[in-house]
Motif scaffolding. Sequence first.
Motif, short mmCIF file in Angstrom:
data_model
loop_
_atom_site.label_atom_id
_atom_site.label_comp_id
_atom_site.label_asym_id
_atom_site.label_seq_id
_atom_site.Cartn_x
_atom_site.Cartn_y
_atom_site.Cartn_z
N LEU A 40 0.82 -1.21 0.00
CA LEU A 40 0.00 0.00 0.00
C LEU A 40 0.86 1.27 0.00
O LEU A 40 0.62 2.20 -0.78
N GLY A 41 1.87 1.30 0.85
CA GLY A 41 2.74 2.49 0.92
C GLY A 41 3.40 2.79 -0.42
O GLY A 41 3.48 3.94 -0.84
N HIS A 42 3.86 1.74 -1.11
CA HIS A 42 4.50 1.92 -2.41
C HIS A 42 3.51 2.40 -3.45
O HIS A 42 3.85 3.19 -4.34
N LEU A 58 0.96 4.31 -2.84
CA LEU A 58 0.70 5.72 -2.57
C LEU A 58 1.86 6.58 -3.09
O LEU A 58 1.64 7.68 -3.61
N VAL A 59 3.08 6.08 -2.97
CA VAL A 59 4.24 6.81 -3.51
C VAL A 59 4.12 6.91 -5.04
O VAL A 59 4.40 7.97 -5.63
N GLU A 96 1.62 9.52 -5.87
CA GLU A 96 2.20 10.85 -5.65
C GLU A 96 3.08 11.24 -6.85
O GLU A 96 2.98 12.36 -7.36
N ALA A 127 -10.35 6.98 -0.77
CA ALA A 127 -10.02 8.02 0.21
C ALA A 127 -8.52 8.22 0.29
O ALA A 127 -8.02 9.35 0.35
N GLN A 128 -7.77 7.11 0.25
CA GLN A 128 -6.31 7.21 0.36
C GLN A 128 -5.70 7.85 -0.88
O GLN A 128 -4.83 8.73 -0.77
N SER A 178 -7.22 9.86 -2.99
CA SER A 178 -7.62 11.28 -3.08
C SER A 178 -6.82 12.11 -2.08
O SER A 178 -6.49 13.26 -2.36
N ALA A 179 -6.48 11.52 -0.93
CA ALA A 179 -5.66 12.25 0.05
C ALA A 179 -4.31 12.61 -0.56
O ALA A 179 -3.81 13.73 -0.40
N VAL A 180 -3.72 11.68 -1.29
CA VAL A 180 -2.41 11.94 -1.91
C VAL A 180 -2.53 13.04 -2.97
O VAL A 180 -1.70 13.96 -3.01
#
Lengths: 182, 182
Positions: free
Chosen positions: A42-44, A46-47, A50, A83-84, A86-88
Amino acid sequence: MRVLGVDPGLTRCGVGVVDGVAGRPLAMRGVGVVRTPADAELGHRLVAIEQGIEQWLDEHDPEVLAVERVFSQHNVRTVMGTAQASAVAMLCASRRGIPVALHTPSEVKAAVTGSGRADKAQVGAMVTRLLRLDAPPKPADAADALALAICHIWRAPAQNRLQQAAALHASRTTPAQKGRTA
Amino acid sequence: MRVLGVDPGLTRCGVGVVDGVAGRPLAMRGVGVVRTPADAELGHRLVAIEQGIEQWLDEHDPEVLAVERVFSQHNVRTVMGTAQASAVAMLCASRRGIPVALHTPSEVKAAVTGSGRADKAQVGAMVTRLLRLDAPPKPADAADALALAICHIWRAPAQNRLQQAAALHASRTTPAQKGRTA
């Protein structure tokens, strides 16, 4: 006004850039999808989102980022990812001082088709017509991103007038009056 | 192992740093809360959370970020904010190459109190005892962040063994076999 519309999602984040003002013909400047692999951490993911959004901001320098307001009536897992993502997207824009505008799915549908309950095909058809494209943008997330940008261009004047009226009202209302009406 | 625990939230993001390995006494290195004003625009709040988490990462240089796995059985508005704040925290860590671990609220409660249904006071009391503090950390979000870090330190060895076993099994299974069992 140049608007970057973002239809947020972890697997596919639709992005579309539209130039225009209300009452004048619109022009598409770009459309695409930021994808991340479903099996990545998940973290990757999101990166990667971004980095994708940053590229679109660098390349098109929009004045506003319009993003779908996330609701929870959808599938639970999907909503979290939405949601995640869109936050990024919001974070990337706000970090640059670019205002973020939120529009609900039904506001977007109503803006481009006249009906808040239009289906994907109808939205795609109207986006194609309004931007004078040869064919509907694919996938649907890309068309939805363009619809978000168009929705913002058309709704922004009314939203600004409302905000100004609210600010004027607030400045004319004394604290005591506010207390009574609250 | 040094772990930064994050209890995500838009208004209050609990953060706590714990050093330790399973079976040895734990040591708290820091605890606090990243706050953002409820009346600020969402994008600006996400930027403030990013800046807060970056400061904690800079100062404590953790090996792992442990964050609460967000579920949707809670209040809908809260879940959205939690998902968005956790996305920012995960993004900050992953961007630096710091692994992100997710633990559910009941896993955290079970780890520090022995019961997955323990209440806030019980979690606070156990965190105080395990870290040999004079009083429970306040607010509860800060105590929850420390509990997340402790949970990760204690669960990590078992999780690593499971992952290694799964990887070994996958490497021994041929694609044809996988197809049959999927």
